[in-house]
Design a protein around this motif. Structure first.
Motif, PDB file in Angstrom:
ATOM      1  N   MET A   1       0.802  -1.116   0.080  1.00 19.84           N
ATOM      2  CA  MET A   1      -0.057   0.042   0.035  1.00 19.84           C
ATOM      3  C   MET A   1       0.973   1.404  -0.147  1.00 19.84           C
ATOM      4  O   MET A   1       1.852   1.402   0.622  1.00 19.84           O
ATOM      5  CB  MET A   1      -0.845  -0.015   1.296  1.00 19.84           C
ATOM      6  N   LYS A   2       0.530   2.308  -1.026  1.00 16.69           N
ATOM      7  CA  LYS A   2       1.151   3.646  -0.967  1.00 16.69           C
ATOM      8  C   LYS A   2       0.516   4.662  -0.296  1.00 16.69           C
ATOM      9  O   LYS A   2      -0.684   4.673  -0.527  1.00 16.69           O
ATOM     10  CB  LYS A   2       1.637   3.815  -2.448  1.00 16.69           C
ATOM     11  N   ILE A   3       1.465   4.965   0.770  1.00 16.07           N
ATOM     12  CA  ILE A   3       0.537   6.210   1.446  1.00 16.07           C
ATOM     13  C   ILE A   3       1.230   7.698   1.454  1.00 16.07           C
ATOM     14  O   ILE A   3       2.509   7.621   1.547  1.00 16.07           O
ATOM     15  CB  ILE A   3       0.728   5.900   2.990  1.00 16.07           C
ATOM     16  N   PHE A  23       2.158   3.459  10.092  1.00 18.57           N
ATOM     17  CA  PHE A  23       2.170   3.083   8.628  1.00 18.57           C
ATOM     18  C   PHE A  23       3.397   2.198   8.315  1.00 18.57           C
ATOM     19  O   PHE A  23       3.769   1.954   7.007  1.00 18.57           O
ATOM     20  CB  PHE A  23       2.859   4.394   7.970  1.00 18.57           C
ATOM     21  N   GLU A  24       4.043   1.552   9.144  1.00 18.91           N
ATOM     22  CA  GLU A  24       5.048   0.549   9.270  1.00 18.91           C
ATOM     23  C   GLU A  24       4.513  -0.571   8.001  1.00 18.91           C
ATOM     24  O   GLU A  24       3.565  -0.967   8.241  1.00 18.91           O
ATOM     25  CB  GLU A  24       5.660  -0.221  10.419  1.00 18.91           C
ATOM     26  N   GLY A  25       5.513  -0.890   7.255  1.00 23.71           N
ATOM     27  CA  GLY A  25       5.279  -2.048   6.315  1.00 23.71           C
ATOM     28  C   GLY A  25       4.562  -1.589   5.114  1.00 23.71           C
ATOM     29  O   GLY A  25       4.142  -2.335   4.239  1.00 23.71           O
ATOM     30  N   HIS A  26       4.427  -0.245   4.902  1.00 20.62           N
ATOM     31  CA  HIS A  26       4.010   0.372   3.862  1.00 20.62           C
ATOM     32  C   HIS A  26       4.769   1.398   3.046  1.00 20.62           C
ATOM     33  O   HIS A  26       5.727   2.039   3.873  1.00 20.62           O
ATOM     34  CB  HIS A  26       2.667   1.138   3.975  1.00 20.62           C
ATOM     35  N   GLU A  27       4.685   1.630   1.835  1.00 17.27           N
ATOM     36  CA  GLU A  27       5.624   2.598   1.257  1.00 17.27           C
ATOM     37  C   GLU A  27       4.714   3.860   1.577  1.00 17.27           C
ATOM     38  O   GLU A  27       3.788   4.082   1.549  1.00 17.27           O
ATOM     39  CB  GLU A  27       5.361   2.375  -0.402  1.00 17.27           C
ATOM     40  N   LEU A  28       5.970   4.793   2.158  1.00 14.65           N
ATOM     41  CA  LEU A  28       5.402   6.096   2.585  1.00 14.65           C
ATOM     42  C   LEU A  28       6.023   7.083   1.995  1.00 14.65           C
ATOM     43  O   LEU A  28       7.190   7.433   1.786  1.00 14.65           O
ATOM     44  CB  LEU A  28       5.601   6.121   4.074  1.00 14.65           C
ATOM     45  N   PRO A  76      -0.751   7.684  -4.822  1.00 13.33           N
ATOM     46  CA  PRO A  76      -1.060   6.990  -3.734  1.00 13.33           C
ATOM     47  C   PRO A  76      -2.431   6.171  -3.349  1.00 13.33           C
ATOM     48  O   PRO A  76      -3.288   6.671  -4.146  1.00 13.33           O
ATOM     49  CB  PRO A  76      -0.837   7.772  -2.521  1.00 13.33           C
ATOM     50  N   ASN A  77      -2.526   5.006  -2.614  1.00 16.80           N
ATOM     51  CA  ASN A  77      -3.415   4.401  -2.477  1.00 16.80           C
ATOM     52  C   ASN A  77      -4.334   5.056  -1.337  1.00 16.80           C
ATOM     53  O   ASN A  77      -5.622   5.165  -1.260  1.00 16.80           O
ATOM     54  CB  ASN A  77      -3.553   3.154  -1.749  1.00 16.80           C
ATOM     55  N   ILE A  78      -3.660   5.939  -0.340  1.00 18.33           N
ATOM     56  CA  ILE A  78      -4.057   6.721   0.751  1.00 18.33           C
ATOM     57  C   ILE A  78      -3.717   8.030   0.742  1.00 18.33           C
ATOM     58  O   ILE A  78      -2.408   8.049   0.941  1.00 18.33           O
ATOM     59  CB  ILE A  78      -4.114   6.013   2.319  1.00 18.33           C
TER      60      ILE A  78
END
Length: 147
Positions: A1-3, A23-28, A76-78
């Protein structure tokens, strides 16, 4: 997931940084109004945009164009924000591309939801306040970012 996480300087940025562990584990990707903030998110993609407010319409429009470019290119997704005007721009841009959007009103807004927050509440998928007395059918209280 891209945030994409976006906030203006000061308390808005500090509150956004306090959310980073969620947001750990997501592209930030971070976006803010001061280039020097890149150092506070070392290891993450960072974009600087011009600061703007309702008092300078041309600068506000230019800042919106910068946010739109970042959102369209990063897809981004979010999009999550703690405000203020740049965050609202992020929410608007996110809705254009179909991203989920989350507004968290600043803890500084004790008596009323901020002006940007009132606008964002009508657009964002989720809106949060950090004060229980400000929650209603459109704005949820789920605790504060700063404790």
């Amino acid at each position: 997931m891209k945030i994409l996480a976006i906030a203006s300087a000061g308390g808005h940025w500090i509150q956004l940084l306090r959310l980073k562990p969620a947001f750990e584990g997501h592209e930030l990707i971070f976006v803010s109004t001061k280039k020097s903030f890149k150092d506070t998110v070392d290891g993450y993609e960072f974009h600087s945009i011009p600061d703007a407010s309702r008092w300078n319409k041309m600068k506000l429009l230019y800042s919106l164009m910068c946010v739109l470019k970042i959102v369209f290119l990063s897809r981004p997704n979010i999009i999550i924000t703690t405000g203020a005007a740049p965050g609202l721009m992020g929410i608007i841009a996110g809705k254009v591309i179909g991203a989920k959007t989350v507004w968290i009103d600043s803890i500084a807004n004790v008596e009323n939801i901020s002006m940007s927050g009132r606008i964002a509440t009508s657009i964002a998928d989720r809106s949060y306040t950090q004060w229980p007395d400000l929650s209603n059918s459109k704005v949820t209280f789920n605790g504060s970012v700063l404790s």
